[in-house]
Design a protein around this motif. Structure first.
Motif, PDB file in Angstrom:
ATOM      1  N   VAL A   1      59.561 -67.996 -48.402  1.00 48.63           N
ATOM      2  CA  VAL A   1      59.358 -68.990 -49.465  1.00 48.63           C
ATOM      3  C   VAL A   1      60.478 -68.890 -50.491  1.00 48.63           C
ATOM      4  N   ASP A   2      60.809 -67.668 -50.915  1.00 45.90           N
ATOM      5  CA  ASP A   2      61.882 -67.484 -51.890  1.00 45.90           C
ATOM      6  C   ASP A   2      63.231 -67.921 -51.325  1.00 45.90           C
ATOM      7  N   GLU A   3      63.486 -67.610 -50.059  1.00 39.94           N
ATOM      8  CA  GLU A   3      64.750 -68.018 -49.434  1.00 39.94           C
ATOM      9  C   GLU A   3      64.878 -69.540 -49.398  1.00 39.94           C
ATOM     10  N   ILE A   4      63.791 -70.222 -49.053  1.00 36.90           N
ATOM     11  CA  ILE A   4      63.823 -71.684 -49.012  1.00 36.90           C
ATOM     12  C   ILE A   4      64.013 -72.241 -50.417  1.00 36.90           C
TER      13      ILE A   4
ATOM     14  N   SER B   1      70.414 -76.707 -38.689  1.00 33.90           N
ATOM     15  CA  SER B   1      70.331 -75.899 -39.905  1.00 33.90           C
ATOM     16  C   SER B   1      71.243 -76.452 -41.000  1.00 33.90           C
ATOM     17  N   ALA B   2      71.993 -77.511 -40.702  1.00 32.10           N
ATOM     18  CA  ALA B   2      72.973 -78.043 -41.655  1.00 32.10           C
ATOM     19  C   ALA B   2      72.344 -78.403 -42.996  1.00 32.10           C
ATOM     20  N   LEU B   3      71.085 -78.821 -42.986  1.00 35.15           N
ATOM     21  CA  LEU B   3      70.420 -79.224 -44.222  1.00 35.15           C
ATOM     22  C   LEU B   3      70.330 -78.078 -45.220  1.00 35.15           C
ATOM     23  N   VAL B   4      70.163 -76.849 -44.748  1.00 33.29           N
ATOM     24  CA  VAL B   4      70.025 -75.705 -45.654  1.00 33.29           C
ATOM     25  C   VAL B   4      71.285 -74.850 -45.735  1.00 33.29           C
ATOM     26  N   ASP B   5      72.308 -75.160 -44.949  1.00 28.61           N
ATOM     27  CA  ASP B   5      73.551 -74.394 -45.008  1.00 28.61           C
ATOM     28  C   ASP B   5      74.251 -74.653 -46.338  1.00 28.61           C
ATOM     29  N   GLY B   6      74.423 -73.601 -47.122  1.00 23.66           N
ATOM     30  CA  GLY B   6      75.138 -73.728 -48.389  1.00 23.66           C
ATOM     31  C   GLY B   6      74.350 -74.427 -49.483  1.00 23.66           C
ATOM     32  N   GLY B   7      73.052 -74.535 -49.331  1.00 23.95           N
ATOM     33  CA  GLY B   7      72.225 -75.206 -50.335  1.00 23.95           C
ATOM     34  C   GLY B   7      71.909 -76.622 -49.904  1.00 23.95           C
ATOM     35  N   VAL B   8      70.761 -77.108 -50.344  1.00 22.36           N
ATOM     36  CA  VAL B   8      70.267 -78.413 -49.931  1.00 22.36           C
ATOM     37  C   VAL B   8      70.746 -79.492 -50.899  1.00 22.36           C
ATOM     38  N   ASP B   9      71.229 -80.598 -50.336  1.00 22.01           N
ATOM     39  CA  ASP B   9      71.476 -81.814 -51.112  1.00 22.01           C
ATOM     40  C   ASP B   9      70.303 -82.734 -50.783  1.00 22.01           C
ATOM     41  N   LEU B  10      69.425 -82.932 -51.750  1.00 22.77           N
ATOM     42  CA  LEU B  10      68.196 -83.689 -51.477  1.00 22.77           C
ATOM     43  C   LEU B  10      68.472 -85.130 -51.088  1.00 22.77           C
TER      44      LEU B  10
ATOM     45  N   VAL C   1      61.982 -77.170 -44.523  1.00 24.16           N
ATOM     46  CA  VAL C   1      61.311 -76.034 -43.882  1.00 24.16           C
ATOM     47  C   VAL C   1      61.699 -75.954 -42.405  1.00 24.16           C
ATOM     48  N   LEU C   2      61.708 -77.093 -41.696  1.00 22.07           N
ATOM     49  CA  LEU C   2      62.092 -77.055 -40.281  1.00 22.07           C
ATOM     50  C   LEU C   2      63.556 -76.667 -40.118  1.00 22.07           C
TER      51      LEU C   2
END
Length: 194
Positions: free
Chosen positions: A4-7, A64-73, A124-125
């Motif tokens: 949870v903290d990592e996400i 995993s690109a969505l979470v690589d280096g931080g998420v751009d919503l 999350v996915l």
């Protein structure tokens, strides 16, 4: 550090708050409740072999690109997120939103949670896909995430065990930030957590 903290570290709270029309503290609190609920819902679904196979297929299709280096919503597809939420919670989505919204204080925040879940579900996915390293199959998913969470306990094997590990390995009071929320939702989701 918990899953949870990592996400949460990957999500820009100011951008999330702006999307939700609320302050950063409320957005962060809501996300801290919703992420374990999504993981708990995935865990409950993965108790069924068909659900586990479906989840493994979905993870194989998520980069995993969505979470690589931080998420751009702005890169999050909320339409896809609504489909994911529908697959996770089915006809219980409104009840989940009401339950989570009631835990946030300041009156019911279920509308906020309804808007939040489709934003968080693809994240999350993507996070789970990143932990897999792009590989497929329950064995690889189990070994990668089992190592991440320090091992997973429980029955069902594969993805069910992985999600159980992310939720605390079935040991009461040792959840990955979920605990009470996933316990609250356990009965509503029809299995998994109690």
């Amino acid at each position: 550090m918990s899953a949870v903290d990592e996400i949460l570290q990957q999500i820009p709270l100011s951008q999330l708050a702006a999307k939700l029309g609320t302050d950063e503290q409320t957005a962060g609190a809501a996300a801290r409740q919703a992420i374990p609920a999504l993981l708990g819902g995935l865990h409950a679904n993965a108790q069924d072999p068909a659900g586990a196979a479906s989840l493994e297929g979905a993870l194989g299709q998520h980069s995993s690109a969505l979470v690589d280096g931080g998420v751009d919503l702005d890169q999050v597809d909320e339409g896809e997120g609504r489909k994911i939420v529908g697959n996770i919670f089915g006809g219980h989505t409104d009840g989940v939103a009401q339950t989570l919204g009631g835990t946030l204080g300041g009156g019911s925040q279920s509308d906020l949670v309804q808007r939040l879940l489709p934003i968080l579900a693809p994240i999350v996915l993507s996070y789970l896909a990143k932990q897999m390293g792009g590989g497929a199959g329950g064995g690889l998913l189990g070994s990668v995430l089992g190592g991440l969470t320090g091992g997973a306990a429980g029955g069902g094997g594969g993805v069910a065990d992985v999600l159980g590990g992310l939720l605390g390995g079935g040991q009461p009071g040792q959840g990955a930030g979920g605990g009470g929320v996933t316990d609250l939702l356990g009965g509503l989701l029809g299995g998994g957590r109690r």
